[in-house]
Design a protein around this motif. Sequence first.
Motif, PDB file in Angstrom:
ATOM      1  N   THR A 132       0.829  -1.208   0.000  1.00 45.21           N
ATOM      2  CA  THR A 132       0.000   0.000   0.000  1.00 45.21           C
ATOM      3  C   THR A 132       0.860   1.252   0.000  1.00 45.21           C
ATOM      4  O   THR A 132       0.575   2.224  -0.717  1.00 45.21           O
ATOM      5  CB  THR A 132      -0.930   0.004   1.219  1.00 45.21           C
ATOM      6  OG1 THR A 132      -1.790  -1.140   1.156  1.00 45.21           O
ATOM      7  CG2 THR A 132      -1.772   1.266   1.257  1.00 45.21           C
ATOM      8  N   SER A 153      -9.117  -0.264  13.605  1.00 45.03           N
ATOM      9  CA  SER A 153      -8.574  -1.532  13.129  1.00 45.03           C
ATOM     10  C   SER A 153      -7.621  -1.241  11.989  1.00 45.03           C
ATOM     11  O   SER A 153      -7.738  -0.230  11.301  1.00 45.03           O
ATOM     12  CB  SER A 153      -9.700  -2.457  12.655  1.00 45.03           C
ATOM     13  OG  SER A 153      -9.187  -3.687  12.190  1.00 45.03           O
ATOM     14  N   GLY A 154      -6.665  -2.142  11.784  1.00 43.66           N
ATOM     15  CA  GLY A 154      -5.733  -1.973  10.684  1.00 43.66           C
ATOM     16  C   GLY A 154      -4.514  -1.158  11.082  1.00 43.66           C
ATOM     17  O   GLY A 154      -4.204  -0.971  12.258  1.00 43.66           O
ATOM     18  N   VAL A 166      -4.828   0.872   6.267  1.00 46.28           N
ATOM     19  CA  VAL A 166      -4.701  -0.408   5.581  1.00 46.28           C
ATOM     20  C   VAL A 166      -5.239  -1.493   6.501  1.00 46.28           C
ATOM     21  O   VAL A 166      -4.796  -1.607   7.650  1.00 46.28           O
ATOM     22  CB  VAL A 166      -3.232  -0.713   5.224  1.00 46.28           C
ATOM     23  CG1 VAL A 166      -3.152  -1.964   4.363  1.00 46.28           C
ATOM     24  CG2 VAL A 166      -2.580   0.473   4.541  1.00 46.28           C
ATOM     25  N   GLU A 167      -6.202  -2.269   6.021  1.00 50.68           N
ATOM     26  CA  GLU A 167      -6.694  -3.424   6.773  1.00 50.68           C
ATOM     27  C   GLU A 167      -6.044  -4.663   6.163  1.00 50.68           C
ATOM     28  O   GLU A 167      -6.493  -5.174   5.134  1.00 50.68           O
ATOM     29  CB  GLU A 167      -8.215  -3.506   6.687  1.00 50.68           C
ATOM     30  CG  GLU A 167      -8.814  -4.682   7.445  1.00 50.68           C
ATOM     31  CD  GLU A 167      -8.333  -4.758   8.888  1.00 50.68           C
ATOM     32  OE1 GLU A 167      -7.484  -5.641   9.176  1.00 50.68           O
ATOM     33  OE2 GLU A 167      -8.781  -3.949   9.714  1.00 50.68           O
ATOM     34  N   ARG A 171     -10.495  -9.294   7.843  1.00 44.79           N
ATOM     35  CA  ARG A 171     -11.623  -8.563   8.425  1.00 44.79           C
ATOM     36  C   ARG A 171     -12.240  -7.631   7.384  1.00 44.79           C
ATOM     37  O   ARG A 171     -11.544  -6.868   6.722  1.00 44.79           O
ATOM     38  CB  ARG A 171     -11.149  -7.752   9.631  1.00 44.79           C
ATOM     39  CG  ARG A 171     -12.223  -6.904  10.286  1.00 44.79           C
ATOM     40  CD  ARG A 171     -11.633  -6.132  11.464  1.00 44.79           C
ATOM     41  NE  ARG A 171     -12.612  -5.245  12.068  1.00 44.79           N
ATOM     42  CZ  ARG A 171     -12.856  -4.014  11.633  1.00 44.79           C
ATOM     43  NH1 ARG A 171     -12.189  -3.534  10.592  1.00 44.79           N
ATOM     44  NH2 ARG A 171     -13.754  -3.257  12.234  1.00 44.79           N
ATOM     45  N   THR A 173     -14.160  -4.439   6.102  1.00 47.56           N
ATOM     46  CA  THR A 173     -14.239  -3.056   6.564  1.00 47.56           C
ATOM     47  C   THR A 173     -15.692  -2.623   6.710  1.00 47.56           C
ATOM     48  O   THR A 173     -16.518  -2.860   5.825  1.00 47.56           O
ATOM     49  CB  THR A 173     -13.512  -2.132   5.574  1.00 47.56           C
ATOM     50  OG1 THR A 173     -12.133  -2.522   5.520  1.00 47.56           O
ATOM     51  CG2 THR A 173     -13.607  -0.680   5.999  1.00 47.56           C
ATOM     52  N   ASP A 177     -15.651   1.955  10.362  1.00 48.90           N
ATOM     53  CA  ASP A 177     -14.246   2.133   9.991  1.00 48.90           C
ATOM     54  C   ASP A 177     -14.085   3.317   9.040  1.00 48.90           C
ATOM     55  O   ASP A 177     -13.173   4.136   9.188  1.00 48.90           O
ATOM     56  CB  ASP A 177     -13.709   0.861   9.325  1.00 48.90           C
ATOM     57  CG  ASP A 177     -13.690  -0.330  10.266  1.00 48.90           C
ATOM     58  OD1 ASP A 177     -13.468  -0.127  11.469  1.00 48.90           O
ATOM     59  OD2 ASP A 177     -13.903  -1.460   9.789  1.00 48.90           O
ATOM     60  N   TYR A 194      -8.787   4.504   2.161  1.00 51.29           N
ATOM     61  CA  TYR A 194      -8.918   3.218   2.849  1.00 51.29           C
ATOM     62  C   TYR A 194      -8.548   2.103   1.876  1.00 51.29           C
ATOM     63  O   TYR A 194      -9.027   2.074   0.743  1.00 51.29           O
ATOM     64  CB  TYR A 194     -10.350   3.003   3.357  1.00 51.29           C
ATOM     65  CG  TYR A 194     -10.397   2.201   4.636  1.00 51.29           C
ATOM     66  CD1 TYR A 194     -10.026   0.864   4.653  1.00 51.29           C
ATOM     67  CD2 TYR A 194     -10.776   2.780   5.836  1.00 51.29           C
ATOM     68  CE1 TYR A 194     -10.035   0.136   5.826  1.00 51.29           C
ATOM     69  CE2 TYR A 194     -10.794   2.054   7.017  1.00 51.29           C
ATOM     70  CZ  TYR A 194     -10.424   0.738   7.009  1.00 51.29           C
ATOM     71  OH  TYR A 194     -10.428   0.018   8.179  1.00 51.29           O
ATOM     72  N   THR A 196      -8.074  -2.219   1.726  1.00 48.74           N
ATOM     73  CA  THR A 196      -8.369  -3.455   2.440  1.00 48.74           C
ATOM     74  C   THR A 196      -8.146  -4.659   1.539  1.00 48.74           C
ATOM     75  O   THR A 196      -8.195  -4.545   0.307  1.00 48.74           O
ATOM     76  CB  THR A 196      -9.823  -3.447   2.949  1.00 48.74           C
ATOM     77  OG1 THR A 196     -10.091  -4.667   3.650  1.00 48.74           O
ATOM     78  CG2 THR A 196     -10.806  -3.330   1.799  1.00 48.74           C
ATOM     79  N   TYR A 200     -15.425  -4.612   1.553  1.00 50.26           N
ATOM     80  CA  TYR A 200     -16.210  -3.698   2.374  1.00 50.26           C
ATOM     81  C   TYR A 200     -17.576  -4.298   2.684  1.00 50.26           C
ATOM     82  O   TYR A 200     -18.201  -4.930   1.829  1.00 50.26           O
ATOM     83  CB  TYR A 200     -16.354  -2.353   1.661  1.00 50.26           C
ATOM     84  CG  TYR A 200     -15.012  -1.703   1.421  1.00 50.26           C
ATOM     85  CD1 TYR A 200     -14.435  -0.889   2.386  1.00 50.26           C
ATOM     86  CD2 TYR A 200     -14.295  -1.942   0.254  1.00 50.26           C
ATOM     87  CE1 TYR A 200     -13.187  -0.317   2.188  1.00 50.26           C
ATOM     88  CE2 TYR A 200     -13.048  -1.380   0.049  1.00 50.26           C
ATOM     89  CZ  TYR A 200     -12.499  -0.568   1.020  1.00 50.26           C
ATOM     90  OH  TYR A 200     -11.253  -0.015   0.829  1.00 50.26           O
ATOM     91  N   VAL A 217      -9.262  -1.936  -2.958  1.00 48.28           N
ATOM     92  CA  VAL A 217      -9.118  -3.335  -2.560  1.00 48.28           C
ATOM     93  C   VAL A 217      -7.834  -3.843  -3.192  1.00 48.28           C
ATOM     94  O   VAL A 217      -7.623  -3.680  -4.401  1.00 48.28           O
ATOM     95  CB  VAL A 217     -10.317  -4.186  -3.022  1.00 48.28           C
ATOM     96  CG1 VAL A 217     -10.086  -5.648  -2.670  1.00 48.28           C
ATOM     97  CG2 VAL A 217     -11.603  -3.688  -2.391  1.00 48.28           C
TER      98      VAL A 217
END
Length: 239
Positions: A132, A153-154, A166-167, A171, A173, A177, A194, A196, A200, A217
């Motif tokens: 990322t 989180s993340g 960044v997740e 999990r 999002t 979040d 965001y 992930t 989502y 993503v």
Amino acid sequence: MAESVPVRCPVCRRDHQFTATAYPCPCGEPVAPPLDPGGAPEEVTDRAWSADWVTVPCRACARADDWPRPELGCPCGAVLRIPLRGPGQGAPPVAAPSVRPAHIPLPATAPTPRPAFRPMAIRTARDAVTATALYLRWLGFREIRRATWPVPSGVGLAAEGLFAVVEPTVRVTSVRDVECLWLTALSESVTCVYVTLAGYGDGARERADSLGVPLFVVDLAGVPQPANGAGEELVVGGA
């Protein structure tokens, strides 16, 4: 002009002048919760996520979105919830819906060509964060580092004018979040992103669209893909 009301702290009796914060509706008009100058503020002693947000219709397009409920921190230590006008209490009328679209996509041609992004494969959570960071640098953000702002989180990343989360796990999002990311970025006056791996959850993309938060993503090959219109615009225009 932003609405302002006098507020007296019920704990220490100190007087304040509170000005409502205006938030951006997707149609472009500012939206602010309607303050009640005759109401009494309440001290916040318990937190409930549903109580911290209020639905406010836009006067221009009639779109109703949830925005942070106004609060004031008194120097005595009390956090005060500012009273709001209810329906029929002199709230401004809502105009007829506008035909202007909430999102107008930018041209699909980048103004400044960039070299192709060179991804790195993701095998661990650290790889996801590194991939990322590389992608954000490719978009034009500089001096990327770990953020000091807390995230639910993340992993938080920061750069000049940017706060990204960044997740790196499986999990999904959530709406919360996205809202927490947006609120932190709003308070710091920076752009937010965001990213992930797992995608989502219900309502998260719609909420991000209403707030203008770019979503991405990233797959295991390390290639982030935009997940909404704001993400596509960021790819096109860069930092």
